[in-house]
Design a protein around this motif. Structure first.
Motif, PDB file in Angstrom:
ATOM      1  N   MET A   4       0.843  -1.188   0.000  1.00  0.00           N
ATOM      2  CA  MET A   4       0.000   0.000   0.000  1.00  0.00           C
ATOM      3  C   MET A   4       0.887   1.251   0.000  1.00  0.00           C
ATOM      4  SD  MET A   4      -2.876   1.206   2.777  1.00  0.00           S
ATOM      5  CE  MET A   4      -3.889  -0.239   2.414  1.00  0.00           C
ATOM      6  N   ASP A   5       0.518   2.249  -0.825  1.00  0.00           N
ATOM      7  CA  ASP A   5       1.253   3.495  -0.906  1.00  0.00           C
ATOM      8  C   ASP A   5       1.050   4.293   0.382  1.00  0.00           C
ATOM      9  OD1 ASP A   5       2.514   5.773  -1.581  1.00  0.00           O
ATOM     10  OD2 ASP A   5       1.336   6.223  -3.374  1.00  0.00           O
ATOM     11  N   ASN A   6       2.130   4.573   1.079  1.00  0.00           N
ATOM     12  CA  ASN A   6       2.045   5.316   2.334  1.00  0.00           C
ATOM     13  C   ASN A   6       2.954   6.537   2.241  1.00  0.00           C
ATOM     14  OD1 ASN A   6       1.622   6.178   4.922  1.00  0.00           O
ATOM     15  ND2 ASN A   6       2.879   4.588   5.881  1.00  0.00           N
ATOM     16  N   ARG A   7       2.564   7.495   1.406  1.00  0.00           N
ATOM     17  CA  ARG A   7       3.424   8.640   1.157  1.00  0.00           C
ATOM     18  C   ARG A   7       3.630   9.476   2.418  1.00  0.00           C
ATOM     19  NH1 ARG A   7       2.281  11.022  -4.913  1.00  0.00           N
ATOM     20  NH2 ARG A   7       2.322   9.004  -5.983  1.00  0.00           N
ATOM     21  N   ILE A   8       2.555   9.701   3.173  1.00  0.00           N
ATOM     22  CA  ILE A   8       2.680  10.501   4.394  1.00  0.00           C
ATOM     23  C   ILE A   8       3.618   9.818   5.383  1.00  0.00           C
ATOM     24  CG2 ILE A   8       1.462  11.415   6.395  1.00  0.00           C
ATOM     25  CD1 ILE A   8       0.912  12.982   3.904  1.00  0.00           C
ATOM     26  N   GLY A   9       3.491   8.509   5.505  1.00  0.00           N
ATOM     27  CA  GLY A   9       4.363   7.768   6.406  1.00  0.00           C
ATOM     28  C   GLY A   9       5.822   7.854   5.991  1.00  0.00           C
ATOM     29  N   ASP A  10       6.091   7.768   4.676  1.00  0.00           N
ATOM     30  CA  ASP A  10       7.459   7.879   4.191  1.00  0.00           C
ATOM     31  C   ASP A  10       8.012   9.287   4.449  1.00  0.00           C
ATOM     32  OD1 ASP A  10       7.405   5.277   3.344  1.00  0.00           O
ATOM     33  OD2 ASP A  10       6.946   5.755   1.249  1.00  0.00           O
ATOM     34  N   MET A  11       7.160  10.300   4.274  1.00  0.00           N
ATOM     35  CA  MET A  11       7.598  11.674   4.560  1.00  0.00           C
ATOM     36  C   MET A  11       7.955  11.834   6.038  1.00  0.00           C
ATOM     37  SD  MET A  11       4.829  13.959   2.446  1.00  0.00           S
ATOM     38  CE  MET A  11       4.619  13.809   0.682  1.00  0.00           C
ATOM     39  N   GLU A  12       7.117  11.287   6.905  1.00  0.00           N
ATOM     40  CA  GLU A  12       7.380  11.394   8.342  1.00  0.00           C
ATOM     41  C   GLU A  12       8.663  10.654   8.723  1.00  0.00           C
ATOM     42  OE1 GLU A  12       3.685   9.892   9.859  1.00  0.00           O
ATOM     43  OE2 GLU A  12       2.910  11.912  10.224  1.00  0.00           O
ATOM     44  N   THR A  13       8.895   9.509   8.076  1.00  0.00           N
ATOM     45  CA  THR A  13      10.132   8.772   8.334  1.00  0.00           C
ATOM     46  C   THR A  13      11.342   9.573   7.880  1.00  0.00           C
ATOM     47  OG1 THR A  13       8.985   6.659   8.072  1.00  0.00           O
ATOM     48  CG2 THR A  13      11.380   6.636   7.876  1.00  0.00           C
ATOM     49  N   PHE A  14      11.247  10.200   6.717  1.00  0.00           N
ATOM     50  CA  PHE A  14      12.348  11.015   6.206  1.00  0.00           C
ATOM     51  C   PHE A  14      12.661  12.161   7.169  1.00  0.00           C
ATOM     52  CE2 PHE A  14      13.583  14.822   3.774  1.00  0.00           C
ATOM     53  CZ  PHE A  14      14.809  14.407   3.281  1.00  0.00           C
ATOM     54  N   LEU A  15      11.634  12.849   7.682  1.00  0.00           N
ATOM     55  CA  LEU A  15      11.861  13.937   8.632  1.00  0.00           C
ATOM     56  C   LEU A  15      12.478  13.418   9.929  1.00  0.00           C
ATOM     57  CD1 LEU A  15       8.770  16.301   8.323  1.00  0.00           C
ATOM     58  CD2 LEU A  15      11.078  16.609   7.420  1.00  0.00           C
ATOM     59  N   ALA A  16      12.055  12.236  10.345  1.00  0.00           N
ATOM     60  CA  ALA A  16      12.627  11.656  11.565  1.00  0.00           C
ATOM     61  C   ALA A  16      14.110  11.363  11.379  1.00  0.00           C
ATOM     62  CB  ALA A  16      11.878  10.382  11.947  1.00  0.00           C
ATOM     63  N   VAL A  17      14.493  10.925  10.192  1.00  0.00           N
ATOM     64  CA  VAL A  17      15.909  10.671   9.909  1.00  0.00           C
ATOM     65  C   VAL A  17      16.696  11.976   9.926  1.00  0.00           C
ATOM     66  CG1 VAL A  17      17.559   9.892   8.165  1.00  0.00           C
ATOM     67  CG2 VAL A  17      15.498   8.555   8.617  1.00  0.00           C
ATOM     68  N   THR A  18      16.161  13.027   9.286  1.00  0.00           N
ATOM     69  CA  THR A  18      16.881  14.304   9.241  1.00  0.00           C
ATOM     70  C   THR A  18      16.981  14.926  10.631  1.00  0.00           C
ATOM     71  OG1 THR A  18      14.867  15.604   8.765  1.00  0.00           O
ATOM     72  CG2 THR A  18      16.097  14.713   6.892  1.00  0.00           C
ATOM     73  N   ASN A  19      15.961  14.754  11.448  1.00  0.00           N
ATOM     74  CA  ASN A  19      15.988  15.321  12.799  1.00  0.00           C
ATOM     75  C   ASN A  19      16.902  14.531  13.730  1.00  0.00           C
ATOM     76  OD1 ASN A  19      14.147  17.305  12.066  1.00  0.00           O
ATOM     77  ND2 ASN A  19      12.375  16.095  12.682  1.00  0.00           N
ATOM     78  N   GLY A  20      16.877  13.200  13.576  1.00  0.00           N
ATOM     79  CA  GLY A  20      17.671  12.358  14.462  1.00  0.00           C
ATOM     80  C   GLY A  20      19.103  12.168  14.021  1.00  0.00           C
ATOM     81  N   GLY A  21      19.376  12.380  12.737  1.00  0.00           N
ATOM     82  CA  GLY A  21      20.732  12.266  12.234  1.00  0.00           C
ATOM     83  C   GLY A  21      21.164  10.860  11.870  1.00  0.00           C
ATOM     84  N   SER A  22      20.265   9.893  12.035  1.00  0.00           N
ATOM     85  CA  SER A  22      20.623   8.511  11.686  1.00  0.00           C
ATOM     86  C   SER A  22      19.355   7.680  11.529  1.00  0.00           C
ATOM     87  CB  SER A  22      21.518   7.886  12.754  1.00  0.00           C
ATOM     88  OG  SER A  22      20.790   7.659  13.947  1.00  0.00           O
ATOM     89  N   PHE A  23      19.490   6.539  10.842  1.00  0.00           N
ATOM     90  CA  PHE A  23      18.357   5.627  10.713  1.00  0.00           C
ATOM     91  C   PHE A  23      17.991   5.037  12.072  1.00  0.00           C
ATOM     92  CE2 PHE A  23      18.780   4.356   5.938  1.00  0.00           C
ATOM     93  CZ  PHE A  23      18.634   5.697   5.599  1.00  0.00           C
ATOM     94  N   ALA A  24      19.019   4.773  12.890  1.00  0.00           N
ATOM     95  CA  ALA A  24      18.756   4.173  14.203  1.00  0.00           C
ATOM     96  C   ALA A  24      17.968   5.123  15.091  1.00  0.00           C
ATOM     97  CB  ALA A  24      20.076   3.790  14.876  1.00  0.00           C
ATOM     98  N   ALA A  25      18.335   6.431  15.077  1.00  0.00           N
ATOM     99  CA  ALA A  25      17.612   7.407  15.890  1.00  0.00           C
ATOM    100  C   ALA A  25      16.173   7.559  15.412  1.00  0.00           C
ATOM    101  CB  ALA A  25      18.333   8.750  15.853  1.00  0.00           C
TER     102      ALA A  25
END
Length: 298
Positions: free
Chosen positions: A1-22
């Motif tokens: 299923m296309d989850n564009r909003i979820g992918d956007m939120e994940t991308f912002l979480a990566v930029t804010n946390g500085g890593s995939f783990a964060a």
């Protein structure tokens, strides 16, 4: 299923946390799920958003542009849901605030109780320091800064302006006399700061021009609150922001000195916050609260 909003939120979480783990920790996902989400997003857009190395992540120019645009987009989504009554009920969660010691003690602490009463689901964590800290590294939501702004990564909301004043205690002036003009300061103990470079002269308006006059004294303080306390104790003449000493002047603990020669200089006061992430309700609520309830003596 296309989850564009979820992918956007994940991308912002990566930029804010500085890593995939964060990001995975913040979103309660596995790092592999975060990695798949970013890969799916980049494949859909047809561009590389994040430059990956073995030690760090860095946004590409396309990634920076995408981050800025979707931050505004997701904030609008939140606003729409809130207007329809579908958002969580009110601000909640931890609110981390960083400020200088004087501003925190004299301006924030008096107004925090009504804020916390108005928003009982928000937990306030206040950190006071006269050293400049990195808002991102300290994980602060809001930092109050006095004076010139240096960090261009952050958004700034101007809270007001406070001019500088010279003050001394009645006891000190009784012992040493009231200076009549700036030249008299050579016979006075001037309280200076140890954390600023230009501590050996103060500005005065003389004959329509602003000039620097040398000052001297046997005491240095590493914070405005230390210098204020020394002035109240009768240790000398201090130059401080009016918001810092307005209550002391009103109570008669300090007296303004050389007011006719005050050049009228002062410092702007701003609230800084991360403009690259969606503004959490608790952050927005506190910024609005400062707008409404913060009173600065100029």
């Amino acid at each position: 299923m296309d989850n564009r909003i979820g992918d956007m939120e994940t991308f912002l979480a990566v930029t804010n946390g500085g890593s995939f783990a964060a990001a995975a920790k913040a979103l309660r996902l596995t790092p592999s799920a975060v990695s798949r989400s970013i890969a799916r997003l980049e494949a859909r857009l047809g561009v590389l958003l994040i430059q990956r190395t073995t030690r760090s992540l860095a946004l590409t120019p396309e990634g920076e542009s995408y981050r800025d645009r979707i931050s505004a987009l997701l904030a609008e989504v939140d606003a729409v849901e809130q207007s329809l009554g579908q958002a969580p009920a009110g601000p909640r969660g931890p609110l981390r605030i960083n400020a200088s010691v004087p501003f925190g003690i004299h301006c924030l602490l008096p107004i925090l109780p009504p804020f916390m009463e108005a928003y009982p689901a928000v937990t306030v964590e206040l950190s006071l320091s006269d050293a400049l800290v990195d808002l991102i590294e300290e994980r602060a939501d809001i930092a109050i800064r006095i004076g010139p702004l240096r960090d261009t990564r952050l958004r700034a909301k101007k809270l007001g302006h406070s001019r500088m004043v010279l003050v001394a205690s009645p006891a000190y002036l009784e012992r040493h006399g009231m200076p009549d003009e700036p030249g008299d300061l050579v016979r006075h103990d001037c309280l200076r700061f140890s954390f600023r470079r230009s501590v050996d002269s103060w500005p005065f308006r003389i004959n329509g021009r602003v000039v620097q006059r040398p000052v001297d004294g046997p005491f240095f303080g590493n914070s405005g609150e230390v210098v204020r306390g020394m002035a109240i104790a009768g240790g000398g003449i201090a130059r401080l922001a009016r918001f810092h000493v307005a209550a002391d002047i009103a109570a008669g603990q300090l007296i303004e000195v050389l007011a006719p020669f005050n050049p009228g200089d002062g410092e702007d006061i701003h609230a800084l916050y991360d403009g690259h992430q969606r503004l959490a309700l608790r952050v927005r609520a506190f910024l609005d609260f400062l707008d409404r309830d913060l009173i600065l003596a100029d």
